[in-house]
Design a protein around this motif. Structure first.
Motif, mmCIF file in Angstrom:
data_model
loop_
_atom_site.group_PDB
_atom_site.id
_atom_site.type_symbol
_atom_site.label_atom_id
_atom_site.label_comp_id
_atom_site.label_asym_id
_atom_site.label_seq_id
_atom_site.Cartn_x
_atom_site.Cartn_y
_atom_site.Cartn_z
ATOM 1 N N ARG A 1 0.860 -1.184 0.000
ATOM 2 C CA ARG A 1 0.000 0.000 0.000
ATOM 3 C C ARG A 1 0.897 1.234 0.000
ATOM 4 N N PRO A 2 1.684 1.421 -1.061
ATOM 5 C CA PRO A 2 2.704 2.470 -1.045
ATOM 6 C C PRO A 2 2.128 3.864 -0.802
ATOM 7 N N PHE A 3 2.879 4.634 -0.038
ATOM 8 C CA PHE A 3 2.528 6.026 0.187
ATOM 9 C C PHE A 3 2.550 6.730 -1.169
ATOM 10 N N PRO A 4 1.534 7.528 -1.504
ATOM 11 C CA PRO A 4 1.393 8.040 -2.861
ATOM 12 C C PRO A 4 2.362 9.153 -3.265
ATOM 13 N N GLU A 5 3.161 9.647 -2.347
ATOM 14 C CA GLU A 5 4.118 10.700 -2.682
ATOM 15 C C GLU A 5 5.520 10.105 -2.807
ATOM 16 N N PRO A 6 6.385 10.749 -3.574
ATOM 17 C CA PRO A 6 7.752 10.232 -3.713
ATOM 18 C C PRO A 6 8.507 10.269 -2.378
ATOM 19 N N MET A 7 9.113 9.149 -2.062
ATOM 20 C CA MET A 7 9.953 9.036 -0.864
ATOM 21 C C MET A 7 11.163 8.201 -1.266
ATOM 22 N N PRO A 8 12.313 8.440 -0.645
ATOM 23 C CA PRO A 8 13.476 7.601 -0.969
ATOM 24 C C PRO A 8 13.183 6.135 -0.646
ATOM 25 N N ARG A 9 13.701 5.260 -1.450
ATOM 26 C CA ARG A 9 13.544 3.829 -1.204
ATOM 27 C C ARG A 9 14.464 3.386 -0.078
ATOM 28 N N TRP A 10 14.127 2.290 0.556
ATOM 29 C CA TRP A 10 14.915 1.765 1.665
ATOM 30 C C TRP A 10 16.312 1.346 1.223
ATOM 31 N N ASP A 11 16.464 0.991 -0.048
ATOM 32 C CA ASP A 11 17.756 0.515 -0.536
ATOM 33 C C ASP A 11 18.525 1.589 -1.312
ATOM 34 N N ASP A 12 18.112 2.856 -1.205
ATOM 35 C CA ASP A 12 18.803 3.968 -1.857
ATOM 36 C C ASP A 12 19.957 4.415 -0.959
ATOM 37 N N LEU A 13 21.154 3.891 -1.213
ATOM 38 C CA LEU A 13 22.302 4.168 -0.351
ATOM 39 C C LEU A 13 22.706 5.636 -0.369
ATOM 40 N N GLU A 14 22.500 6.317 -1.492
ATOM 41 C CA GLU A 14 22.853 7.734 -1.573
ATOM 42 C C GLU A 14 21.958 8.603 -0.695
ATOM 43 N N ALA A 15 20.737 8.183 -0.468
ATOM 44 C CA ALA A 15 19.796 8.973 0.347
ATOM 45 C C ALA A 15 19.899 8.636 1.836
ATOM 46 N N ARG B 1 1.963 14.312 8.885
ATOM 47 C CA ARG B 1 0.523 14.109 9.097
ATOM 48 C C ARG B 1 -0.110 13.330 7.936
ATOM 49 N N ARG B 2 0.340 13.579 6.699
ATOM 50 C CA ARG B 2 -0.191 12.819 5.555
ATOM 51 C C ARG B 2 0.253 11.358 5.635
ATOM 52 N N VAL B 3 1.497 11.135 6.032
ATOM 53 C CA VAL B 3 1.980 9.764 6.232
ATOM 54 C C VAL B 3 1.153 9.095 7.325
ATOM 55 N N ALA B 4 0.900 9.806 8.411
ATOM 56 C CA ALA B 4 0.102 9.253 9.509
ATOM 57 C C ALA B 4 -1.294 8.881 9.026
ATOM 58 N N ALA B 5 -1.909 9.731 8.223
ATOM 59 C CA ALA B 5 -3.250 9.428 7.696
ATOM 60 C C ALA B 5 -3.207 8.190 6.806
ATOM 61 N N HIS B 6 -2.164 8.070 5.998
ATOM 62 C CA HIS B 6 -2.010 6.890 5.143
ATOM 63 C C HIS B 6 -1.800 5.635 6.004
ATOM 64 N N SER B 7 -0.956 5.761 7.012
ATOM 65 C CA SER B 7 -0.720 4.638 7.922
ATOM 66 C C SER B 7 -1.998 4.250 8.658
ATOM 67 N N ASP B 8 -2.735 5.252 9.129
ATOM 68 C CA ASP B 8 -3.995 4.982 9.827
ATOM 69 C C ASP B 8 -4.968 4.225 8.928
ATOM 70 N N ALA B 9 -5.006 4.598 7.652
ATOM 71 C CA ALA B 9 -5.888 3.902 6.709
ATOM 72 C C ALA B 9 -5.454 2.447 6.542
ATOM 73 N N THR B 10 -4.161 2.213 6.488
ATOM 74 C CA THR B 10 -3.648 0.840 6.381
ATOM 75 C C THR B 10 -4.007 0.044 7.629
#
Length: 194
Positions: A65-79, A100-109
Motif C-alpha cells: 500500500r505504497p505512500f502516494p508521494e515520492p519518498m526515498p527507497r529503503w535501498d537507496d544508499l545515496e539517500a 501528518r499525511r503519512v500518519a493518515a495513510h498509515s492509519d488507513a492501512t
C-alpha cells in the motif's frame, strides 16, 4: 476480541506518540528545531522527517500500500541519512504536513487490515511479518524518538513532558542547578571520587 483490543491499543499509542513529536516543535525558532544538538547531529525537525520516511515504508510498501508521494527507497544508499535533518529549502510546515499525511495513510492501512495481515519487510533478517509486528515496531521506534525529542527540547529551553497539558513548569534555574549538584555529588560518592 483480544486482536481488536491489541490493534486499537497499539494504534492509539502510535497516535499519541506522533502528537508528542509534533508538540516538541511548538514555540521554538527555525534555528532551534533544525540545529544539531548531539555529536551525531540529532535535531527535532530531523526526527520528524525520519519518522515520516520510516512510517511511510512500514505501513506502505510492507503491506503493498505504497505512500502516494515520492519518498526515498529503503535501498537507496545515496539517500541514507538524509532523512535525519532538514535542508534549508525544506520548511517546518512542509515536513510536519508530510508527517501528518503519512500518519493518515498509515492509519488507513491499520484500519483496513486485520492485526494478523501478512507483510514483508525486505530489510529485516526475518522479513515475513504481520501488522501486529509492524505496529509494535513503529510504536517502539516513535517512542524512542519521542524520548530523544524530550531530551533535545530540555536542552533548548528546559521544557519536558509529553504535551502542553503535562509539560513541566519552568523551574527556577537555581533549583535545577541544586538538583544537578546533588546528583553529581552522589555519582562521585558512589565511585569514591568525592
Amino acid at each position: 476480541m483480544i486482536d481488536d483490543f491489541a490493534k486499537e491499543y497499539l494504534h492509539n499509542e502510535l497516535r499519541v506518540r506522533r502528537e508528542v513529536m509534533v508538540w516538541k516543535l511548538d514555540g521554538l525558532s527555525e534555528y532551534d528545531i533544525r540545529r544539531p544538538l548531539t555529536l551525531t547531529g540529532t535535531n527535532l525537525l530531523g526526527l520528524i522527517k525520519h519518522l515520516s520516511l520510516s512510517e511511510s515504508r512500514y505501513f506502505g510498501e510492507v503491506f503493498h500500500r505504497p505512500f502516494p508521494e515520492p519518498m526515498p527507497r529503503w535501498d537507496d544508499l545515496e539517500a541514507r541519512g538524509a532523512d535525519m535533518w532538514a535542508t534549508e529549502e525544506e520548511t517546518r510546515d512542509e515536513i510536519v504536513d508530510r508527517y501528518r499525511r503519512v500518519a493518515a495513510h498509515s492509519d488507513a492501512t491499520i484500519t483496513a487490515l486485520a492485526i494478523d495481515s501478512p507483510g514483508y519487510v525486505p530489510w529485516w533478517p526475518r522479513p515475513n511479518v504481520m501488522l501486529f509486528n509492524i505496529l509494535v515496531h513503529t510504536v517502539s521506534e516513535t517512542s524512542r524518538h519521542a524520548g530523544h525529542a524530550d531530551i533535545l527540547r530540555e536542552q533548548l529551553d528546559g521544557s519536558t513532558g509529553t504535551t502542553a497539558e503535562y509539560a513541566s513548569s519552568q523551574r527556577d534555574p537555581a533549583i535545577w542547578e541544586a538538583l544537578r549538584t546533588k546528583i553529581e555529588q552522589a555519582a562521585k560518592l558512589a565511585t569514591g571520587k568525592a
